[in-house]
Every structure is written in structure tokens, then in C-alpha cells.
Design an enzyme around this catalytic site. Structure first.
Site, PDB file in Angstrom:
ATOM      1  N   ASN A 147       0.856  -1.185   0.000  1.00  0.00           N
ATOM      2  CA  ASN A 147       0.000   0.000   0.000  1.00  0.00           C
ATOM      3  C   ASN A 147       0.889   1.230   0.000  1.00  0.00           C
ATOM      4  O   ASN A 147       1.724   1.398   0.889  1.00  0.00           O
ATOM      5  CB  ASN A 147      -0.881   0.020   1.256  1.00  0.00           C
ATOM      6  N   GLU A 148       0.722   2.033  -1.019  1.00  0.00           N
ATOM      7  CA  GLU A 148       1.366   3.352  -1.062  1.00  0.00           C
ATOM      8  C   GLU A 148       2.856   3.300  -0.686  1.00  0.00           C
ATOM      9  O   GLU A 148       3.284   3.870   0.318  1.00  0.00           O
ATOM     10  CB  GLU A 148       0.630   4.328  -0.148  1.00  0.00           C
ATOM     11  N   GLU A 316      -8.048   4.803  -4.769  1.00  0.00           N
ATOM     12  CA  GLU A 316      -8.606   5.332  -3.517  1.00  0.00           C
ATOM     13  C   GLU A 316      -8.906   6.808  -3.688  1.00  0.00           C
ATOM     14  O   GLU A 316      -8.117   7.551  -4.290  1.00  0.00           O
ATOM     15  CB  GLU A 316      -7.586   5.233  -2.382  1.00  0.00           C
TER      16      GLU A 316
HETATM   17  C1  GLA Z   1      -4.210   6.321   1.970  1.00  0.00           C
HETATM   18  C2  GLA Z   1      -4.095   4.916   2.462  1.00  0.00           C
HETATM   19  C3  GLA Z   1      -5.309   4.456   3.175  1.00  0.00           C
HETATM   20  C4  GLA Z   1      -5.807   5.521   4.120  1.00  0.00           C
HETATM   21  C5  GLA Z   1      -6.054   6.781   3.361  1.00  0.00           C
HETATM   22  C6  GLA Z   1      -6.571   7.885   4.245  1.00  0.00           C
HETATM   23  O1  GLA Z   1      -4.811   6.407   0.751  1.00  0.00           O
HETATM   24  O2  GLA Z   1      -3.804   4.020   1.425  1.00  0.00           O
HETATM   25  O3  GLA Z   1      -4.967   3.298   3.882  1.00  0.00           O
HETATM   26  O4  GLA Z   1      -4.879   5.737   5.114  1.00  0.00           O
HETATM   27  O5  GLA Z   1      -4.836   7.216   2.811  1.00  0.00           O
HETATM   28  O6  GLA Z   1      -6.677   9.075   3.553  1.00  0.00           O
END
Ligand code: GLA
Length: 673
Positions: A147-148, A316
């Protein structure tokens, strides 16, 4: 697979936070909202492997089956962004270390070092275990790795890996010393073992070292992604693999470079602005994503990808509240849909959200969700149901490519280099420069693509370099070839000033482009944060000003007053049939818009919908013999827009004009032209 011809609607789904009774309600509500893709398991490692080697897949098996029975596809995540508590206890050397030497501890998320062998092995382990179990599950649409990616580290593992990367890049120490200009401040390295990561130090750090560290770390994170991807692919080559990019200058990731390694570029986008800036930021993020998708497509070995429209996915976004510094801002009714459609207009294969259901606890309990704390009887859920209906009606637009005749060039390393504290102004911000040029074009109604230096430019009439600070001979040649082929060019200050190691090109700025621009910049005059310069024609400039000497260019605007009184601020240089513009300050928004409109007009570029009223955004997707016009009314009044076609959202034909209620959108299938 994920590409069943529909646009995706859904988001992060965290069933591990809820009892099984809620899962059934979730699936029923998802069906109501026509949710067709959910990301599952992003932060579920401690629930999947509660103790080393002890797995609990029962709940995930049940959830995937439930989703599949409900016709909902799954982007199954590898949970490697949040190792479980046992991992951190067993491997304290894999906890990240900050630049000032503080080792961080378990308690949030992302507490790992991507260069630590134990972390990498554990990440491969859980990815392989998930692949073995689920690679052929019928619900699986794609893999969502991690994730990210974006956290950084300065531990001994990182340092050792950095040295290895430097050996690969520079070959020998003489080359490294030259690249980093280490004769300055006695930094000459006589042994690789002397080289460290750019830790907290007494005063300004070495610009070349900082830049290489950023590149190295991007490559390190990419290697961590690639090894998971390869394991997942090995288990079932037919399932696409991606990871969700997080945007922001702090992110040490060169997303363009990553683009060829993902099957589908995916971004998360949370605008920081709450006023009209949110719409501008949305448009820029989507244009960036499409640029990365196109860049990846160019380098992809997959022939199907090479010919398809440049597709990406908004993985997202926020269903309602936007977390701005200091407070959360609730999105106004209709705004979430307009943001979603702005992304789809620009090539996204759908609109996904963080998150499906708002949790009762945890650090992000007040983050917005498609199902808020209030439950399904809520404005936000009703809007998500409506969005699901709209996305369903728009599937055909996926055949189209977003149309643009203006290209904005951006590269991650230039942005990183401009942030070095030794630059002549602390106000320099590469992303802000890109955003200012993009905003001016957006407000003037032009479609634009973001390109990476080296990408083909034949489809663009106008190329804009917004503070594209670094340029080697290849980049300079790429820009020159565009102009020599009849393309037009607009260059803003601090473009082409330094080489890829952030060493300044000599002989007058901007070394890489001064001949093309017909000028030489002799001195910089950076401005204070509260200072502005007056420009002839009534505009103002901020942040920066320069002594520009003309060598063939003609002045288009001059500085008024101060030390630069009467000297050129904006210039134009004829090169064959092309015009190369130079802008030596950051013009105010209205002035920049006028200037870019003039440059676009000279280049023969027209706005997407020239008669759209102010506040109505128009984006067109085109395919051979077909086109779709997205019209987004960002104002609080009804707006009439001249247009023809069938509105796919309402089924109502537009004959000569469409009237958009306040805050509403239309997507017209246009009559063939
Ligand atoms: C990111 C993360 C999510 C969440 C959002 C909140 O996109 O991937 O897990 O924390 O931010 O804005």
C-alpha cells in the site's frame, strides 16, 4: 479478470474489522451500490498470520466466497505495508531509522525498512502464501501489492544497499566524486565504505548525494514490489498486478519509472484544497496518472497494452471528508461524483474509495467511507449508489483516449533537486510549478497530457516545461527535436539549469535551452514570500525574477519598477515556424492563463469546449469514429453549454445545448463528426 468492460466502483474493504454478520450486509449494500471491485486485506497481516508461520485464512476464504457469490470482484492485497507485532519484535533490525538516527517502533503502520533482508523475506513469504492459496480463486480480479510505497530509512541495511546501488550507477569512485562535486567542503571519498546515506548533518547536505539517495530508494522500493509481483505472476500469469501510488513531493518514488512494472497504473488521490483548488488538483492527479500509464504502455512488452487507450485506475479517494491540514472538510453534495467523473474523463477505469465502511475504532475512524458511521441511510451512501448507476452507464467511454494537444513535461528527479535547501529560494517547488501551469491550462479549458522527458511528442502542438530543472543532452535534444519538427514550446524559469547530478550548466542559464529560447539569463533575483514584481500589461510575478538578456528573442512582457525595470520578463523566439516562449517569473494565475492561451493559440490549439461557461469543466475522450464529452458543472448555478449528443447519465439527447443543474455533470456520446 478486472477488465470485464465495466468501470470499477468500490474501495478498500476491511472485513477483518467486522463480525461475519456485517459481511452479509456489506455484500447486500455493495450490490445496491453496484460495487464491482473491492480491495481486501491491505492491512490484514496480523489477522492472516497472527504468530510466525501460524496462518488463519478461514475468514478470508469465507469473505472471498461471499463476494464472489455476490458478483463482486476482488483486488487482493499483499499486507506488507504493515508487518505484524511479532515481526517487529523478532527483527528489530528491520524497523526503520530516521535521518537523525531514531529507530521507529511498532504502533502505527509502515514500520519496516524496505532494504532489511528479514522484512523482504517476510514480505515474499506472505505474498507467496497468499498466491498459493488464492491465485486461482474465481473472485480474484487483480493483485494489489502493498500500500502506497513511500516510507524511507537510514539503517545500516539501507546504507549497505545504497553503496551497492552507487557502485552500479557510477562504476568507480572518481565518477561518483565528480557527480557529487565532493571537492566542495572536503567530501571526497577514497573508499566506498566512507559513503553513507544522507543523514541529518550540521548544515546543507550534498545535492548530488541527496538526489542519488532518492533515486536509489525509489529503485529499492521498486525491487521490493517487483519481487512480490514476480511471485504472484508465477502463481497465475493471467492475473494483473498493481500497487497504489501515493502522490506528493515527499514520496521518494519515481512513478514514471515504475509504470512499466505494473500491469495497471493505480493512484490514490485526496485533494488537499477544499475550494475550487480541489477540482484543479483532481484534474492534475488524473492527468499525471494517465501520463504514467502512457509512459508505461510505451515500455510495455505486452502488445495488447501497446494499442489500447492509456488506462489507469483511481484506487482510492474520499467519499466525503477531505483531510486538510488541521481539520476535515465534508465534501458538498455532488462533489464526490464530479471528482469521480473527472478521473474517468481522464482515463481512469473507475472510481474507487478508501473506504467501504467507516470503522468504529483505529486511527482513521473518522475518515469518510461509502458506508459512513450513520449507516446506509445517509447522503453519502445514496450518492455512492447513484455513482454506481452512473459508472454502469458509462462503460463505453473506456474505448476512448483522453484528447490533448498540449504536453506538460514533468520528472520526479527535477522536483527532488529543486527542494535542496541550498537553492537560491526556499519557495521553489517543482510540483507547484507544474500545478500552476496545469491550472492555467485547466482554467482556459485546454486538454493536456503530462509527459516524461523522452516520450513521443508528435501528437502535441505545444510543449510546456514548468521548472524542469534537470536536463542532460538527451533531454535537451528531445526538446529541440520537438521545436525543429514544428512544435511550439513554453519554458518557465529554472528549467534546464542543471545536469542530472544537479551540477549547474555553465555559460548562462538555462544552459540546456538558451539557444532555443534566444536568450541568456545572467542573474537570478528570487523574491521574498510576501514580495511580488509588476509586469507590463498589468500582471504580477512571484517567487522568482531574473536578468534576461536577449540573443534573438523578443520581449513580450517586461518587469515594471525595481532593479529589473524595463527588462524582459516574458520572451518569444521564432525558430523556423515555431515559437519558443520563456517565462522568467511565476506569473499570477490570470496572467499565466493569458500567456498560455496565447501560446496555445499561436500553436493552433483550441479549448475542448470553447463556449463552455466559466466553472464548467469539459474533457473529451475520443476513439476512431466516436467521442464522449464530459461536462462537469462546478458552480452553484445551472449552466447551459453548447453541445450535441446523447447524455449517457440521463438518457436525454442534447440538441445544440445541454443545461447542467448546479453541481451536476453530463457525459455526452457525441454525434460522429
Ligand atoms: C491512503 C491509504 C489508506 C488511508 C487513506 C486515508 O490512501 O492508502 O490506507 O490511510 O490514505 O486518507
Amino acid at each position: 479478470m478486472w477488465d470485464d468492460g465495466r468501470l470499477c466502483h468500490g474501495g478498500d474493504y476491511n472485513p477483518e474489522q467486522w463480525p461475519a454478520t456485517t459481511w452479509r450486509e456489506d455484500v447486500a449494500l455493495m450490490r445496491r451500490a453496484r460495487v464491482n471491485l473491492v480491495t481486501v486485506g491491505v492491512f490484514a497481516w496480523s489477522r492472516l498470520e497472527p504468530a510466525p508461520g501460524r496462518y488463519d485464512f478461514g475468514w478470508l476464504d469465507e469473505v472471498l466466497d461471499l463476494l464472489h457469490d455476490g458478483g463482486i470482484r476482488v483486488a487482493l492485497a499483499t499486507p506488507t505495508a504493515s508487518p505484524p507485532p511479532w515481526f517487529s519484535l523478532a527483527h528489530p533490525d528491520a524497523l526503520p531509522v530516521t535521518a537523525d538516527g531514531v529507530r521507529l517502533h511498532h504502533g502505527s503502520r509502515d514500520t519496516y525498512c524496505a532494504a532489511a533482508p528479514a522484512y523482504r523475506a517476510a514480505a515474499r513469504g506472505i505474498a507467496a502464501t497468499l498466491a498459493a492459496r488464492y491465485a486461482h480463486h474465481p473472485a480474484l480480479a487483480m493483485w494489489h501489492v502493498h500500500n502506497e510505497y513511500g516510507t524511507t530509512c537510514h539503517c545500516p541495511h539501507t546504507e549497505a544497499a545504497f553503496r551497492r546501488w552507487l557502485v552500479d550507477r557510477h562504476g568507480d569512485l572518481d565518477t561518483l566524486n565528480a557527480a557529487w562535486a565532493t571537492s566542495f567542503w572536503s567530501q571526497h571519498y577514497a573508499d566506498w565504505a566512507y559513503v553513507s546515506t544522507p543523514r541529518a548533518t550540521q548544515y546543507l547536505g550534498n545535492p548530488g548525494q541527496l538526489l542519488d539517495f532518492r533515486r536509489f530508494w525509489s529503485d529499492t522500493l521498486l525491487a521490493a514490489y517487483v519481487e512480490q509481483r514476480d511471485l504472484l505472476k508465477a502463481a497465475n500469469p493471467a492475473v494483473p498486478v498493481t500497487t497504489n501510488y501515493v502522490l506528493g513531493d515527499w514520496v521518494p518514488v519515481d512513478h514514471a519509472r515504475w509504470a512499466a512494472e505494473v500491469d495497471l497504473v493505480a493512484i490514490d488521490h485526496y485533494p488537499s484544497a477544499v475550494d475550487g483548488g480541489a477540482e484543479e488538483q483532481t484534474a492534475l492527479a488524473a492527468d499525471l496518472a494517465r501520463g504514467w500509464a502512457r509512459h508505461g504502455r510505451l515500455r510495455s512488452a505486452d502488445p495488447a497494452r501497446a494499442t489500447a487507450p492509456a488506462t489507469w485506475l483511481l484506487m482510492e479517494s474520499a467519499a466525503s471528508q477531505i483531510h486538510t491540514p488541521g481539520r476535515a472538510h465534508t465534501k458538498e453534495p455532488g462533489r464526490m461524483a464530479r471528482h469521480s467523473l473527472s478521473h474517468v474523463a481522464r482515463g481512469s477505469r473507475g472510481a474507487m474509495f478508501f473506504q467501504w465502511r467507516a470503522p468504529t475504532g483505529g486511527a482513521e475512524r473518522f475518515h469518510s467511507a461509502l458506508v459512513p458511521h450513520t449507516g446506509a441511510d445517509s447522503r453519502v451512501f445514496r450518492e455512492s449508489v447513484r455513482l454506481g448507476e452512473h459508472l454502469d452507464r458509462l462503460a463505453e467511454v473506456t474505448a476512448g483516449e483522453t484528447a490533448a494537444s498540449v504536453a506538460l513535461a514533468a520528472d520526479a528527479a527535477s522536483g527532488w533537486a529543486l527542494r535542496h535547501p541550498g537553492m537560491p529560494s526556499e519557495l521553489l517547488d517543482g510540483h507547484a510549478e507544474l500545478a500552476a501551469a496545469h491550472r492555467a491550462l485547466w482554467r482556459a479549458g485546454y486538454g493536456c497530457d503530462v509527459v516524461v522527458p523522452g516520450d513521443p511528442l508528435d501528437r502535441y502542438r505545444l510543449l510546456v516545461l514548468p521548472a524542469l530543472y534537470l536536463a542532460d543532452d538527451t533531454t535537451a535534444g528531445w526538446v529541440r527535436a520537438h521545436v525543429e519538427a514544428g512544435g511550439h514550446l513554453l519554458v518557465s524559469y529554472l528549467s534546464g539549469v542543471a545536469d542530472p547530478h544537479a551540477r549547474v550548466h555553465l555559460g548562462g542559464y538555462p544552459g540546456a535551452y538558451r539557444d532555443l529560447l534566444g536568450l541568456r539569463v545572467e542573474e537570478f533575483h528570487p523574491l521574498a514570500a510576501d514580495e511580488q514584481v509588476l509586469l507590463s500589461g498589468g500582471g504580477t510575478g512571484r517567487i522568482w525574477s531574473e536578468t534576461v538578456q536577449l540573443h534573438g528573442a523578443e520581449p513580450v512582457g517586461t518587469y515594471v519598477g525595481g532593479v529589473l525595470d524595463g527588462r524582459p520578463a516574458v520572451t518569444r523566439h521564432r525558430v523556423g515556424d515555431s515559437t519558443a516562449w520563456y517565462v522568467s517569473t511565476r506569473p499570477d494565475d490570470a496572467t499565466y492563463r493569458r500567456l498560455l492561451t496565447e501560446a496555445a493559440r499561436t500553436a493552433g490549439v483550441h479549448p475542448v469546449c470553447p463556449d463552455a461557461p466559466p466553472g464548467v469543466e469539459a474533457v473529451r475522450r475520443t476513439a476512431p469514429g466516436a467521442s464522449w464529452l464530459f461536462l462537469l458543472n462546478h458552480t452553484d448555478r445551472p449552466q447551459r453549454v453548447p453541445a450535441d449528443g446523447l447524455d449517457l447519465l440521463t438518457g436525454i439527447p442534447a440538441d445544440g445545448a445541454v443545461t447542467l443543474p448546479a453541481g451536476a455533470a453530463a457525459v455526452l456520446r457525441e454525434h460522429p463528426r
